[in-house]
Design a protein around this motif. Structure first.
Motif, PDB file in Angstrom:
ATOM      1  N   THR A 151       0.831  -1.203   0.000  1.00 50.54           N
ATOM      2  CA  THR A 151       0.000   0.000   0.000  1.00 50.54           C
ATOM      3  C   THR A 151       0.864   1.251   0.000  1.00 50.54           C
ATOM      4  N   MET A 152       0.447   2.238  -0.769  1.00 51.18           N
ATOM      5  CA  MET A 152       1.139   3.520  -0.833  1.00 51.18           C
ATOM      6  C   MET A 152       0.121   4.578  -1.245  1.00 51.18           C
ATOM      7  N   THR A 153       0.532   5.825  -1.220  1.00 54.80           N
ATOM      8  CA  THR A 153      -0.347   6.887  -1.694  1.00 54.80           C
ATOM      9  C   THR A 153      -0.310   6.918  -3.222  1.00 54.80           C
ATOM     10  N   LEU A 154      -1.299   7.560  -3.806  1.00 48.68           N
ATOM     11  CA  LEU A 154      -1.312   7.718  -5.262  1.00 48.68           C
ATOM     12  C   LEU A 154      -0.091   8.505  -5.731  1.00 48.68           C
ATOM     13  N   ALA A 155       0.316   9.476  -4.931  1.00 53.48           N
ATOM     14  CA  ALA A 155       1.515  10.251  -5.291  1.00 53.48           C
ATOM     15  C   ALA A 155       2.744   9.356  -5.315  1.00 53.48           C
ATOM     16  N   GLU A 156       2.859   8.466  -4.341  1.00 53.09           N
ATOM     17  CA  GLU A 156       3.990   7.547  -4.301  1.00 53.09           C
ATOM     18  C   GLU A 156       3.936   6.565  -5.465  1.00 53.09           C
ATOM     19  N   LEU A 157       2.729   6.165  -5.859  1.00 54.32           N
ATOM     20  CA  LEU A 157       2.602   5.280  -7.017  1.00 54.32           C
ATOM     21  C   LEU A 157       3.080   5.978  -8.281  1.00 54.32           C
ATOM     22  N   ARG A 158       2.687   7.243  -8.428  1.00 55.45           N
ATOM     23  CA  ARG A 158       3.135   7.991  -9.604  1.00 55.45           C
ATOM     24  C   ARG A 158       4.654   8.161  -9.591  1.00 55.45           C
ATOM     25  N   GLU A 159       5.218   8.375  -8.407  1.00 58.00           N
ATOM     26  CA  GLU A 159       6.675   8.489  -8.303  1.00 58.00           C
ATOM     27  C   GLU A 159       7.346   7.169  -8.664  1.00 58.00           C
ATOM     28  N   LEU A 160       6.713   6.071  -8.287  1.00 57.19           N
ATOM     29  CA  LEU A 160       7.280   4.753  -8.529  1.00 57.19           C
ATOM     30  C   LEU A 160       7.387   4.466 -10.024  1.00 57.19           C
ATOM     31  N   PHE A 161       6.324   4.775 -10.757  1.00 53.95           N
ATOM     32  CA  PHE A 161       6.291   4.452 -12.186  1.00 53.95           C
ATOM     33  C   PHE A 161       6.722   5.614 -13.072  1.00 53.95           C
ATOM     34  N   GLY A 162       6.726   6.826 -12.528  1.00 59.46           N
ATOM     35  CA  GLY A 162       7.135   7.962 -13.331  1.00 59.46           C
ATOM     36  C   GLY A 162       6.180   8.201 -14.490  1.00 59.46           C
ATOM     37  N   PRO A 163       6.691   8.729 -15.583  1.00 64.11           N
ATOM     38  CA  PRO A 163       5.825   9.036 -16.733  1.00 64.11           C
ATOM     39  C   PRO A 163       5.267   7.790 -17.416  1.00 64.11           C
ATOM     40  N   ALA A 164       5.781   6.601 -17.065  1.00 68.76           N
ATOM     41  CA  ALA A 164       5.279   5.370 -17.698  1.00 68.76           C
ATOM     42  C   ALA A 164       3.870   5.032 -17.230  1.00 68.76           C
ATOM     43  N   GLY A 165       3.461   5.527 -16.066  1.00 69.92           N
ATOM     44  CA  GLY A 165       2.138   5.210 -15.534  1.00 69.92           C
ATOM     45  C   GLY A 165       1.199   6.395 -15.638  1.00 69.92           C
ATOM     46  N   THR A 166      -0.032   6.150 -16.035  1.00 75.18           N
ATOM     47  CA  THR A 166      -1.035   7.204 -16.171  1.00 75.18           C
ATOM     48  C   THR A 166      -2.252   6.877 -15.313  1.00 75.18           C
ATOM     49  N   LEU A 200       9.538  -4.880 -16.005  1.00 73.83           N
ATOM     50  CA  LEU A 200       9.182  -4.755 -17.425  1.00 73.83           C
ATOM     51  C   LEU A 200       9.133  -3.291 -17.861  1.00 73.83           C
ATOM     52  N   VAL A 201       8.560  -2.425 -17.017  1.00 76.19           N
ATOM     53  CA  VAL A 201       8.476  -1.004 -17.354  1.00 76.19           C
ATOM     54  C   VAL A 201       9.877  -0.414 -17.505  1.00 76.19           C
ATOM     55  N   ARG A 202      10.781  -0.802 -16.614  1.00 79.06           N
ATOM     56  CA  ARG A 202      12.153  -0.270 -16.677  1.00 79.06           C
ATOM     57  C   ARG A 202      12.935  -0.808 -17.863  1.00 79.06           C
ATOM     58  N   GLN A 203      12.439  -1.883 -18.467  1.00 78.51           N
ATOM     59  CA  GLN A 203      13.044  -2.404 -19.694  1.00 78.51           C
ATOM     60  C   GLN A 203      12.402  -1.800 -20.939  1.00 78.51           C
ATOM     61  N   GLY A 204      11.457  -0.873 -20.731  1.00 76.82           N
ATOM     62  CA  GLY A 204      10.866  -0.156 -21.848  1.00 76.82           C
ATOM     63  C   GLY A 204       9.536  -0.678 -22.341  1.00 76.82           C
ATOM     64  N   VAL A 205       8.942  -1.639 -21.644  1.00 76.94           N
ATOM     65  CA  VAL A 205       7.647  -2.170 -22.068  1.00 76.94           C
ATOM     66  C   VAL A 205       6.551  -1.234 -21.558  1.00 76.94           C
ATOM     67  N   PRO A 206       5.661  -0.741 -22.433  1.00 77.12           N
ATOM     68  CA  PRO A 206       4.593   0.168 -21.990  1.00 77.12           C
ATOM     69  C   PRO A 206       3.684  -0.502 -20.962  1.00 77.12           C
ATOM     70  N   LEU A 211      -0.562  -4.495 -18.904  1.00 82.78           N
ATOM     71  CA  LEU A 211      -1.908  -4.758 -18.393  1.00 82.78           C
ATOM     72  C   LEU A 211      -2.721  -5.590 -19.382  1.00 82.78           C
ATOM     73  N   ASP A 212      -2.521  -5.362 -20.677  1.00 77.85           N
ATOM     74  CA  ASP A 212      -3.173  -6.217 -21.680  1.00 77.85           C
ATOM     75  C   ASP A 212      -2.730  -7.670 -21.514  1.00 77.85           C
ATOM     76  N   ALA A 213      -1.425  -7.859 -21.300  1.00 77.26           N
ATOM     77  CA  ALA A 213      -0.908  -9.211 -21.102  1.00 77.26           C
ATOM     78  C   ALA A 213      -1.472  -9.816 -19.822  1.00 77.26           C
ATOM     79  N   GLY A 214      -1.590  -8.994 -18.770  1.00 80.79           N
ATOM     80  CA  GLY A 214      -2.163  -9.472 -17.524  1.00 80.79           C
ATOM     81  C   GLY A 214      -3.604  -9.917 -17.692  1.00 80.79           C
TER      82      GLY A 214
END
Length: 292
Positions: A151-166, A200-206, A211-214
């Motif tokens: 569990t984390m805040t939404l802000a921390e989640l955005r920090e975790l994924f950076g611009p890769a997460g929307t 996967l995100v850090r290897q450049g996978v969108p 999520l589609d694969a999931g």
């Protein structure tokens, strides 16, 4: 990059810890986890320090069982659910209450009426076999999932994924059951899956394609689970279901479930590893041919 996560144990924000961005630490419980107890990460309940038995407030029990609080009260009024144990003004429910609630939900899903379930439970109680029936349900459902929520805040989640997460990715992840958003906090149900996603995100996978694969994996996993459960129901439980099984037969079925649990996982893991090896080998061969 680091991210601060909060222990979701029903305490205030002082219960916090720091962790690596790819890890995180949390439990998914919302019950009171005061002195002498710890949170049960799988069910959201509190366990007593002495007996190590989960116990729940009413809302937490309803959440763990996947029912509405008003349904829980209704089951109590109809005699399907024993009263809770009280400590002062607090009503505590036990793991046995959770087991019985899950059994009631299963029977409702199979077409039983509330009156029919009451008659069935009373018949098992009169025959002294209700403990075997509840023990059977526990044996059938426990130990399949070993995941540590984060569990984390939404802000921390955005920090975790950076611009890769929307925000759309977060919404999709919630639809797929990977995360639960509660106000400004978000809980990912699996530390392992969160770490795999970050890798996967850090290897450049969108993230959208992950999520589609999931989504695809969930569908295939459900189909595999249906196949195993169908085999078990036909050949181990039998066509008459549970109603005509004796306590000894229930014990036999419980033992069979315990044997099935590791086998099912090993079969799926082995077949997936073999399929990946063959697919990667073919892909490498194709790449070498293109470079030749």
């Amino acid at each position: 990059m680091s991210s601060r996560v909060r222990e979701d144990d029903g305490t205030d924000s002082s219960a916090r810890s720091r962790t690596d961005a790819g890890a995180g630490a949390d439990t998914d419980g919302r019950a009171d986890a005061g002195a002498g107890g710890r949170t049960d990460a799988d069910t959201g309940g509190r366990t007593d320090g002495a007996g190590d038995r989960a116990r729940y407030r009413r809302e937490d029990l309803a959440r763990a069982a996947g029912v509405k609080v008003r349904n829980l009260r209704y089951y109590q009024e109809r005699g399907l659910l024993p009263p809770p144990r009280r400590e002062g003004r607090i009503a505590w429910y036990s793991a046995d209450h959770l087991t019985r609630l899950r059994l009631i939900s299963d029977l409702l899903g199979r077409g039983y009426t509330v009156n029919g379930i009451a008659e069935l439970l009373h018949a098992w109680e009169a025959g002294g076999g209700l403990s075997q029936l509840l023990g059977f349900e526990r044996a059938m459902t426990r130990d399949w999932v070993h995941e540590e929520p984060v569990t984390m805040t939404l802000a921390e989640l955005r920090e975790l994924f950076g611009p890769a997460g929307t925000a759309e990715d977060t919404r999709r992840a919630a639809e797929l059951g990977y995360v639960r958003v509660d106000g400004d906090r978000v809980t990912h149900r699996s530390r392992r899956l969160l770490e795999a996603t970050l890798t996967l995100v850090r290897q450049g996978v969108p993230l959208a394609e992950i999520l589609d694969a999931g989504d695809f994996v969930q569908t295939q996993a459900a189909a595999v689970a249906d196949r195993f459960v169908g085999l078990f129901r036909r050949h181990v439980i039998g066509p008459d279901g549970l109603e005509r099984l004796s306590a000894t037969q229930l014990d036999h079925v419980s033992e069979a479930v315990a044997a099935l649990r590791p086998v099912a996982g090993e079969v799926v893991a082995s077949e997936f590893a073999r399929a990946m090896a063959l697919r990667v080998e073919a892909e490498v061969a194709e790449l070498l041919r293109k470079d030749a």
